[in-house]
Write a protein that holds these residues in place. Structure first.
Motif, PDB file in Angstrom:
ATOM      1  N   ASN A 103      20.263  96.408  -5.871  1.00 12.72           N
ATOM      2  CA  ASN A 103      20.191  94.975  -5.612  1.00 12.72           C
ATOM      3  C   ASN A 103      20.406  94.646  -4.142  1.00 12.72           C
ATOM      4  O   ASN A 103      19.976  93.593  -3.674  1.00 12.72           O
ATOM      5  CB  ASN A 103      21.195  94.215  -6.487  1.00 12.72           C
ATOM      6  N   VAL A 104      21.072  95.529  -3.392  1.00 14.58           N
ATOM      7  CA  VAL A 104      21.118  95.356  -1.942  1.00 14.58           C
ATOM      8  C   VAL A 104      19.709  95.500  -1.375  1.00 14.58           C
ATOM      9  O   VAL A 104      19.257  94.675  -0.567  1.00 14.58           O
ATOM     10  CB  VAL A 104      22.072  96.381  -1.287  1.00 14.58           C
ATOM     11  N   THR A 105      19.002  96.532  -1.793  1.00 11.06           N
ATOM     12  CA  THR A 105      17.639  96.738  -1.281  1.00 11.06           C
ATOM     13  C   THR A 105      16.694  95.659  -1.805  1.00 11.06           C
ATOM     14  O   THR A 105      15.874  95.116  -1.054  1.00 11.06           O
ATOM     15  CB  THR A 105      17.127  98.133  -1.673  1.00 11.06           C
ATOM     16  N   GLY A 143      25.463  92.776  -4.751  1.00  7.40           N
ATOM     17  CA  GLY A 143      24.325  93.428  -4.114  1.00  7.40           C
ATOM     18  C   GLY A 143      23.306  92.431  -3.595  1.00  7.40           C
ATOM     19  O   GLY A 143      22.771  92.581  -2.487  1.00  7.40           O
ATOM     20  N   ALA A 180      14.224  98.381   2.292  1.00  8.55           N
ATOM     21  CA  ALA A 180      14.386  98.495   0.844  1.00  8.55           C
ATOM     22  C   ALA A 180      13.784  99.802   0.325  1.00  8.55           C
ATOM     23  O   ALA A 180      14.365 100.478  -0.536  1.00  8.55           O
ATOM     24  CB  ALA A 180      13.731  97.302   0.154  1.00  8.55           C
ATOM     25  N   GLY A 227      22.439  92.051   0.264  1.00  6.54           N
ATOM     26  CA  GLY A 227      21.042  92.336   0.586  1.00  6.54           C
ATOM     27  C   GLY A 227      20.348  91.168   1.257  1.00  6.54           C
ATOM     28  O   GLY A 227      19.556  91.354   2.191  1.00  6.54           O
ATOM     29  N   SER A 228      20.635  89.953   0.797  1.00  2.00           N
ATOM     30  CA  SER A 228      20.014  88.774   1.402  1.00  2.00           C
ATOM     31  C   SER A 228      20.403  88.645   2.872  1.00  2.00           C
ATOM     32  O   SER A 228      19.565  88.324   3.720  1.00  2.00           O
ATOM     33  CB  SER A 228      20.437  87.515   0.638  1.00  2.00           C
ATOM     34  N   ALA A 260      17.433  92.344  -0.030  1.00  3.45           N
ATOM     35  CA  ALA A 260      16.941  92.329   1.344  1.00  3.45           C
ATOM     36  C   ALA A 260      15.469  91.961   1.389  1.00  3.45           C
ATOM     37  O   ALA A 260      15.024  91.151   2.218  1.00  3.45           O
ATOM     38  CB  ALA A 260      17.166  93.695   1.997  1.00  3.45           C
ATOM     39  N   GLY A 305      18.516  91.382   4.764  1.00  2.00           N
ATOM     40  CA  GLY A 305      17.094  91.056   4.862  1.00  2.00           C
ATOM     41  C   GLY A 305      16.820  89.967   5.867  1.00  2.00           C
ATOM     42  O   GLY A 305      15.848  90.039   6.635  1.00  2.00           O
TER      43      GLY A 305
END
Length: 439
Positions: free
Chosen positions: A262-264, A386, A410, A390-391, A267, A394
């Motif tokens: 969810n981080v990737t 995440g 990502a 990620g946001s 992003a 990104g």
């Protein structure tokens, strides 16, 4: 009609689950209506990008702030009653918003506050409602039951609800919220009629026999707290959920997987609207169509889920899904074609459904009933944690290196973690694979 009902929701799932499912589908439609109407209402009062973005932030923040507490509450109290009470709180806030809109007294501050309160109440309602499913159906039917719940989320929340909400908003700002209030009222009435057995169906699962032993709660909705349990601190209860999650290899791996992926994902999706405009050359309508395409892919996953679980091992289902997600980022980073991007998002939508349903079934089968709420809240914390991280990543990458940079990040991050995780996915399947659904 009876035959159709049997195909969609087999009688073996029980009347309690059927009412829970009907309640979930009804509230899903209301949530979908609000998902479109909420941002439209904020934008109609203040078109500042920062204010519109704040509305989105307020929607994602409550799970981070209150998710763990909601998990503790659902493990301490009657889960059905917690869900009903939280939904009643949502209904009260929506009613106040309807009154403000009808009288012309709604301000952007009031609307933002209402959205935050509704999202907060939803955290408690969803946390309690999610833990009811493993109490209502047999262990081997968990994949099927969760598939039916997710079907409603995709078709009603993501596909049907938003266009209905937009159409109602065009007719008058108050109408989508009136519609949401009516649907939520019906959902509460259905949920209130759910009767949870004191013994888990079939007497199987992590907590065989009466729920919580001799102290099973009213209607078996949750193990009743003893006097000693009542003196336990919330911090200790939360810590118990974290410790159990960390010590269980399969559930720990699932939580770490959703956190990293969810981080990737966050992003890349943080700049998706800019990507669609700058890279694909599409406007707002095109962005909406691509979002619908992704949801349609989830609908395909719904139809194929039973076949997939019968013919593909659990380890391979999870591996293939994560490979598809990794390649999604690569494909979007490379293409400038709206058709290609739409195809990629369609496949991604199918993967997201299959992965989410499988992950939920694995966790529900592995976690003891007394810990379902707390472990679910730990997992939810990983999901939204995440996304938030990620946001931020990104946005920074997009600002400095261009709109495709988050997609390259990502892809690289997902690929590295997938390599590290590859063998562990097989261990998840061996440790906690739920039985394959037969219908």
């Amino acid at each position: 009609m009876e035959r159709l009902a049997e195909v969609l929701v087999p009688a073996r799932l029980g009347p309690g689950f059927r009412r829970l499912l009907a309640s979930s589908w009804t509230s899903n439609l209301g949530d979908g209506v609000a998902a479109a109407a909420g941002p439209l209402l904020v934008a109609s009062l203040d078109a500042s990008p920062s204010v519109v973005a704040l509305a989105a932030t307020l929607r994602w923040t409550p799970p981070l702030l209150f998710g763990l507490g909601a998990g503790v509450l659902s493990d301490r109290l009657d889960r059905r009653r917690v869900a009903v009470a939280a939904n009643c709180a949502r209904l009260a806030v929506i009613g106040g918003l309807v009154a403000a809109l009808a009288t012309g007294t709604a301000t952007v501050g009031l609307v933002l506050g209402a959205l935050a309160l509704v999202s907060t109440a939803e955290v408690f309602a969803d946390s309690a409602a999610r833990t009811l499913t493993p109490m209502l159906v047999r262990r081997e039917d968990l994949p099927l039951a969760n598939a039916r719940l997710t079907t409603g989320f995709i078709t009603l929340d993501q596909l049907a609800g938003p266009p209905i909400g937009a159409a109602l908003f065009a007719a008058g700002r108050v109408w989508p919220f009136v519609g949401e209030a009516v649907l939520l009222t019906a959902a509460i009435a259905l949920l209130a009629r759910v009767v949870v057995p004191r013994v888990r169906p079939g007497g199987e699962g992590p907590d065989d026999g009466p729920l919580g032993g001799p102290d099973g709660g009213p209607d078996g909705a949750a193990p009743a707290a003893s006097a000693a349990d009542g003196r336990r601190s919330v911090r200790r209860d939360v810590a118990e959920g974290f410790v159990w999650t960390w010590r269980h290899p399969a559930v720990r791996t699932l939580a770490l997987t959703i956190l990293v992926f969810n981080v990737t994902f966050g992003a890349a999706w943080a700049v998706l609207v800019l990507y669609v405009h700058e890279r694909l050359g599409l406007g707002a309508v095109g962005f909406g169509i691509l979002s619908t395409v992704s949801a349609a892919g989830g609908l395909l996953g719904t139809g194929l889920y039973g076949w997939i679980t019968r013919h593909v091992s659990l380890a391979d289902v999870m591996r293939i899904g994560l490979v598809l997600e990794t390649l999604t980022h690569l494909g979007l980073a490379l293409t400038r074609s709206a058709v290609v991007a739409g195809t990629i998002l369609f496949v991604f939508g199918a993967h997201a459904f299959v992965w989410g349903t499988t992950s939920t079934a694995v966790r529900q089968a592995a976690v003891p009933l007394r810990l379902q709420g707390r472990v679910d809240s730990v997992y939810t914390l990983a999901v939204f944690g995440g996304l938030v991280v990620g946001s931020a990543v990104g946005g920074a990458l997009g600002e400095r290196f261009g709109v495709t940079a988050p997609f390259w990040f990502a892809f690289g991050g997902s690929a590295v973690f997938l390599v590290l995780l590859w063998r562990e996915l097989a261990r998840i399947a061996l440790r906690s694979a739920p039985a394959v659904p037969t219908g």
